[in-house]
Design an enzyme around this catalytic site. Structure first.
Site, short mmCIF file in Angstrom:
data_model
loop_
_atom_site.label_atom_id
_atom_site.label_comp_id
_atom_site.label_asym_id
_atom_site.label_seq_id
_atom_site.Cartn_x
_atom_site.Cartn_y
_atom_site.Cartn_z
N HIS A 93 49.31 -15.21 38.14
CA HIS A 93 48.42 -16.12 37.41
C HIS A 93 47.00 -15.59 37.62
O HIS A 93 46.71 -14.97 38.64
CB HIS A 93 48.56 -17.51 38.04
CG HIS A 93 47.85 -18.62 37.33
ND1 HIS A 93 46.50 -18.81 37.45
CD2 HIS A 93 48.31 -19.61 36.52
CE1 HIS A 93 46.16 -19.88 36.74
NE2 HIS A 93 47.23 -20.38 36.16
N ASP A 120 50.66 -17.34 46.29
CA ASP A 120 50.33 -18.40 45.33
C ASP A 120 51.59 -19.27 45.20
O ASP A 120 52.56 -18.88 44.55
CB ASP A 120 49.94 -17.76 44.00
CG ASP A 120 49.86 -18.77 42.85
OD1 ASP A 120 50.14 -19.96 43.08
OD2 ASP A 120 49.53 -18.36 41.73
N GLN A 142 53.74 -22.93 41.94
CA GLN A 142 54.98 -23.31 41.24
C GLN A 142 56.17 -23.40 42.18
O GLN A 142 57.27 -23.75 41.76
CB GLN A 142 55.30 -22.30 40.12
CG GLN A 142 54.25 -22.21 39.04
CD GLN A 142 54.09 -23.50 38.25
OE1 GLN A 142 54.95 -24.38 38.27
NE2 GLN A 142 52.98 -23.62 37.53
N LYS A 149 50.48 -30.49 40.67
CA LYS A 149 51.71 -29.91 40.14
C LYS A 149 52.94 -30.45 40.86
O LYS A 149 54.06 -30.06 40.59
CB LYS A 149 51.67 -28.38 40.26
CG LYS A 149 50.62 -27.74 39.34
CD LYS A 149 50.86 -26.27 39.18
CE LYS A 149 49.67 -25.52 38.64
NZ LYS A 149 49.43 -25.76 37.20
N CYS A 158 47.56 -18.53 31.31
CA CYS A 158 46.73 -17.88 32.34
C CYS A 158 47.40 -16.65 32.93
O CYS A 158 47.25 -16.36 34.12
CB CYS A 158 46.35 -18.85 33.46
SG CYS A 158 45.24 -20.13 32.93
#
Lengths: 417, 132
Positions: free
Chosen positions: A130, A207, A210, A233, A372
């Site tokens: 991302h 990251d 998700q 999220k 993104c």
């Protein structure tokens, strides 16, 4: 409607916890919310926590002697403890509250990056990152003279681990990787990556935007150095997220933002920084959002994260299968067993924006664009894609509405052909 | 509440059967740009004669229905107009020409060709023989 196939919890019952799902966005059309990889909706339990905190316990934290300030501070630090437990970190002071994943990665790039990177060093990222895990490193590279390199992906949408092994070298100081791709849904092999990075002495920055919402995470076991995630999220409010950092690393890092709360002492000559986590929480933090994030992980833990993952995989598999059965559809990313919760697709001859616009008429909310991830879309050879992403409150009916909407879209744009 | 239909008949007509999509014979002015957010691309090619008239206008591109249909509408509209008239054709006129009401995000799709045209009017094609 069948729901039994999915799992240990019943999404149909769970939906009653989410007021927005009962709301009609277009009159007479039920909301089919499949934009969960962008942001998710909060259950009543989290909304109640926000309200109760504001109504009964709110004051600034770590400042006052008065009762409300003490209550507020206790709730804020309790929330940190809940997050430590949820993410399996060893110490609560390894959890820093930030505004979200983007800010978390920026803190690492600014603070750790500026203090440790120099000319000749390499920052190894991946083609499926991302922008939040690309741009802060490009900026760090500009400041320090280090170089960013990106590990390519295979045609199946997985990291090319052979290339990763070749590109990793003693020059590599940082390995930055997305745990689960926000477009492909690909689950990356973090254990392998961490083990390889250790051998060359590089730190690993993950990251987890998700992953945190969809899989059980145990940071102590994973042994990563930094891990970033966003509250919004994972059923929480926006404006709050976490940065996990190993205690030893955080203690050696300079503060990034300066101001209140991050200091131990200030004189007219200068300042002494506070210990982590306060060192990285300058200014009044998002107090209510942080407390609400504590309630959010309570809610998720109660459902059970393994059940969450199983449920989403079932729905995504079904969606992928049914979309492909329509024909004229390309699903991006690996086979369903290698990913979780996300189905990005391209409808032949129809731009992603037109797909999303048309689906909206049916009450189906999906994301359209490059999500993104411009380098990834370039690699995949598509300008934009449509993405359906699932969460705990989605049902088989939602999948059916998505597929029916896509089928109608195909027919609509093929009129007369 | 769903607003009026975006994909009206005349929008779909322009999308499926565009006006002068391709290369402009004897092109004198041209420009191309994209919307990096969605990947829409539009190129405008014009043949402007000695009297300052757009004798011929063509467009080319790829992207969503809105971006391509609006490019076709714009091309048809400026065909035969003077350069000054084309310069005076403002963003608001473009949205009006499109017809259906667009949300701010989709307005960007609609205005791509208009932006490209406004630059093309000032972009003589270098090294190109001026046919006339």
């Amino acid at each position: 409607m069948t729901t039994a196939q999915t799992s240990r919890f019943d999404p149909a019952t769970l939906r009653a916890d989410f007021p927005i799902l009962a709301h009609e966005v277009h009159r007479g059309v039920p909301l089919t919310y499949l934009d969960n990889a962008a942001t998710t909706h909060a259950p009543r339990q989290v909304l109640d926590c926000i309200r109760e905190t504001m109504e009964r316990h709110y004051a600034n934290v770590h400042r006052g002697i008065h009762a409300l300030s003490e209550q507020s501070t206790e709730l804020y630090e309790n929330a940190r403890g809940k997050l430590r437990q949820f993410f399996g970190a060893e110490h609560a002071d390894e959890i820093i509250f930030t505004r979200g994943t983007t800010e978390s990665i920026n803190v690492v790039a600014r603070s750790w990056g500026d203090a440790n990177l120099q000319q000749g060093d390499e920052i190894l990222l991946t083609e499926m990152e991302h922008h939040a895990n690309l741009v802060p490193w490009f900026q760090a590279a500009e400041r320090t003279g280090a170089k960013v390199r990106c590990v390519p992906i295979t045609d199946d949408g997985e990291l090319d681990m052979d290339e990763f092994a070749k590109m990793l070298s003693p020059k590599t100081k940082v390995v930055g990787v997305v745990a689960i791709s926000n477009v492909l849904g690909t689950i990356n092999p973090l254990e392998t990556i961490v083990a390889a990075a250790r051998k060359v002495g590089a730190i690993v920055v993950v990251d987890g935007a998700q992953q945190a919402p969809h899989q059980r995470v145990n940071l102590a076991e994973l042994d990563v150095d930094f891990y970033a995630a966003s509250g919004h999220k994972m059923l929480g409010p926006s404006g709050i997220g976490i940065l996990y950092g190993k205690r030893g690393l955080l203690r050696d890092m300079p503060p990034f933002l300066g101001g209140g709360a991050m200091i131990r002492r200030v004189t007219t000559e200068g300042f002494e920084a506070a210990e982590p986590p306060a060192r990285f929480e300058a200014g009044t933090p998002p107090i209510v959002a942080a407390i609400a994030l504590g309630a959010t992980v309570d809610y998720l833990a109660q459902i059970n994260m393994d059940a969450v993952e199983e449920h989403e995989r079932t729905l995504a598999n079904l969606a992928q299968e049914k979309l492909l059965a329509l024909g004229g559809i390309r699903v991006l990313g690996p086979t369903a067993d290698k990913k979780v919760g996300i189905v990005s697709f391209v409808v032949d001859g129809v731009h992603a924006h037109d797909v999303a616009q048309r689906l909206d008429k049916h009450g189906v909310a999906v994301r359209a664009g490059h999500h993104c991830t411009m380098p990834l879309h370039k690699r995949l050879g598509v300008a934009a894609s449509s993405r359906a992403s699932f969460y705990v409150y989605n049902t088989v009916e939602d999948v059916d509405r998505l597929v029916a909407g896509v089928e109608e879209t195909q027919k609509f744009f093929r009129r007369g052909k | 509440m769903n607003e009026e239909e975006i994909y009206r008949e005349h929008v779909l007509d322009h999308y499926e059967d565009p006006f002068q999509k391709g290369e402009c014979p004897g092109v004198t002015h041209a420009h191309q740009d994209d919307n990096p957010l969605c990947g829409d691309v539009v190129r405008m090619e014009l043949r402007i004669d000695e009297d300052g008239k757009i004798a011929d206008a063509w467009f080319d591109g790829t992207g969503c229905c809105i971006s391509q249909a609006s490019a076709s509408m714009l091309t048809e509209t400026i065909q035969g107009k003077t350069v000054d008239e084309a310069k005076e054709f403002a963003a608001d006129h473009m949205l009006e020409l499109f017809g259906a009401r667009l949300t701010p995000n989709r307005q960007k799709c609609c205005l791509l060709s208009w932006r490209v045209l406004q630059t093309a009017l000032f972009s003589p094609k270098d090294g190109e023989a001026n046919g006339g």
